[in-house]
Design a protein around this motif. Structure first.
Motif, PDB file in Angstrom:
ATOM      1  N   ARG A  47     -36.402  -3.586  14.519  1.00  0.00           N
ATOM      2  CA  ARG A  47     -36.421  -4.298  13.240  1.00  0.00           C
ATOM      3  C   ARG A  47     -37.552  -3.741  12.355  1.00  0.00           C
ATOM      4  N   GLY A  54     -31.422  -7.272   8.933  1.00  0.00           N
ATOM      5  CA  GLY A  54     -31.504  -8.723   9.026  1.00  0.00           C
ATOM      6  C   GLY A  54     -32.804  -9.221   9.628  1.00  0.00           C
ATOM      7  N   TYR A  83     -30.953 -20.032  16.232  1.00  0.00           N
ATOM      8  CA  TYR A  83     -31.212 -18.680  15.729  1.00  0.00           C
ATOM      9  C   TYR A  83     -32.073 -17.836  16.671  1.00  0.00           C
ATOM     10  N   GLY A 116     -24.600 -10.584  13.886  1.00  0.00           N
ATOM     11  CA  GLY A 116     -25.992 -10.188  13.866  1.00  0.00           C
ATOM     12  C   GLY A 116     -26.840 -11.022  14.810  1.00  0.00           C
ATOM     13  N   SER A 132     -27.799 -19.945  12.036  1.00  0.00           N
ATOM     14  CA  SER A 132     -28.992 -19.855  11.196  1.00  0.00           C
ATOM     15  C   SER A 132     -29.370 -21.196  10.583  1.00  0.00           C
ATOM     16  N   LEU A 263     -38.752 -10.090   9.260  1.00  0.00           N
ATOM     17  CA  LEU A 263     -37.845  -9.387   8.360  1.00  0.00           C
ATOM     18  C   LEU A 263     -38.650  -8.267   7.718  1.00  0.00           C
TER      19      LEU A 263
END
Length: 338
Positions: A47, A54, A83, A116, A132, A263
């Protein structure tokens, strides 16, 4: 404490219950925790580099909860998540390669790249998946529990953070589950923070076991960093629900090693340094390793377990990288999961 029903089915006898000193069992649980840790650390690195799109909500520090709870489940049982779902999925037996492909948004992912990180789902493994929306997975789990009750087989675990207890749907679901004696175990992963906010700043009490008691459920609080303690609580809770005696509420006290979510650039640490250090010394993998070494398991053997977990994750990453992108014509179609 709990009314014990029929013995858990389909699990090898040596994996059902057992004393705290069952180090063969503890080694297997240690292995699962290492697999979750390796997957999560690699997901965070990917990430940060931008290879995974995402948001990533790491499960690092919570591994003992998913591992201990899911270790007592049968093939007929279901898991509902939120999540922060990767650890629950791995502990319940979902394949790392299709999970990683899902994080990459690839066609070989468990939702063909459309879910995702926050919306992993694998109905073939009876993993209801994440969502989410805070608390949205709780009624989904109760619905699965109603189906299990009607079919006469299966128990459902419903994982969520303590922040979800402020949602109306949480209380509505708890009420329905209690009134209908649904075979569901509610597992509140209390890590003392709701995103960047200390829980005591937004809740009149940080003891959320009271909600289970308030809905007349068998309830208890457990050390969420002690995988054997979690497993003992899970054994009692699942057998109670499986016997038809109704739902159970478990509050598992734990802490996130890193941050709530990422993120792009990792966020700055916002928690007190002494608090972070205290919980780092109680890391669930570290605690299990210490107990195994004290019992005579060579440290080199445990190192090999961690190395193997890292290798499995590396293979999952390579699978994801080699996998094809979804066809553009599939962008507006539904995901069919067999």
């Amino acid at each position: 404490m709990f009314t014990v029903g029929q013995e858990t089915r389909k699990r090898p006898a040596e994996e059902r219950g057992g004393p705290h000193g069952d180090h063969g069992l503890l080694r297997r649980l240690f292995t699962t925790m290492c697999r979750i840790r390796a997957f999560e650390e690699e997901a965070l690195a990917l990430r940060t580099s931008g290879e995974i799109p995402g948001v990533i909500h790491p499960y690092i520090g919570h591994e003992a909860i998913a591992t201990g709870m899911c270790s007592v489940l049968d093939d007929d049982d279901w898991v509902g998540s939120y999540y922060r779902s990767h650890g629950h999925a791995i502990a319940h037996g979902c394949a790392q390669d299709v999970m990683m492909a899902e994080l990459f948004g690839k066609d070989t992912g468990c939702c063909r790249g459309k879910g995702g990180s926050m919306h992993l789902m694998d109905l073939g493994r009876r993993f209801l998946g994440g969502t989410s929306i805070v608390a949205a997975g709780i009624p989904h789990a109760a619905g699965a529990a109603l189906a299990a009750q009607m079919e006469g087989r299966g128990v459902v675990l419903s994982f969520f953070g303590e922040g979800a207890t402020g949602s109306g749907v949480f209380h509505e679901t708890m009420n329905i589950a209690s009134a209908q004696s649904l075979p569901v175990v509610f597992v509140c992963e209390n890590n003392t923070y709701q995103d960047h906010t200390r829980t005591e700043q937004v809740a009149p009490s940080t003891d959320f076991e009271r909600f289970g008691l308030g809905h007349l459920m068998e309830s208890q609080t457990v050390d969420g960093n002690d995988v054997m303690a979690v497993r003992r609580a899970a054994t009692e809770a699942v057998e109670h629900a499986r016997s038809g005696d109704g739902p159970v509420f478990i509050q598992a006290m734990t802490y996130l090693t890193y941050y709530h979510s990422q993120l792009g650039t990792p966020p700055l640490e916002y928690r007190p340094a002494d608090e972070v250090a205290h919980w780092a010394a109680r890391d669930p993998i570290l605690l299990a390793r210490r107990e195994l070494v004290a019992a005579g398991v060579p440290a080199a053997e445990l190192d090999r377990v961690e190395d193997q977990a890292a290798q499995e994750t590396a293979e999952a990453v390579e699978f994801a990288r080699r996998s094809p992108e979804p066809d553009l014509q599939e962008a507006t179609t539904d995901v069919y999961v067999d």
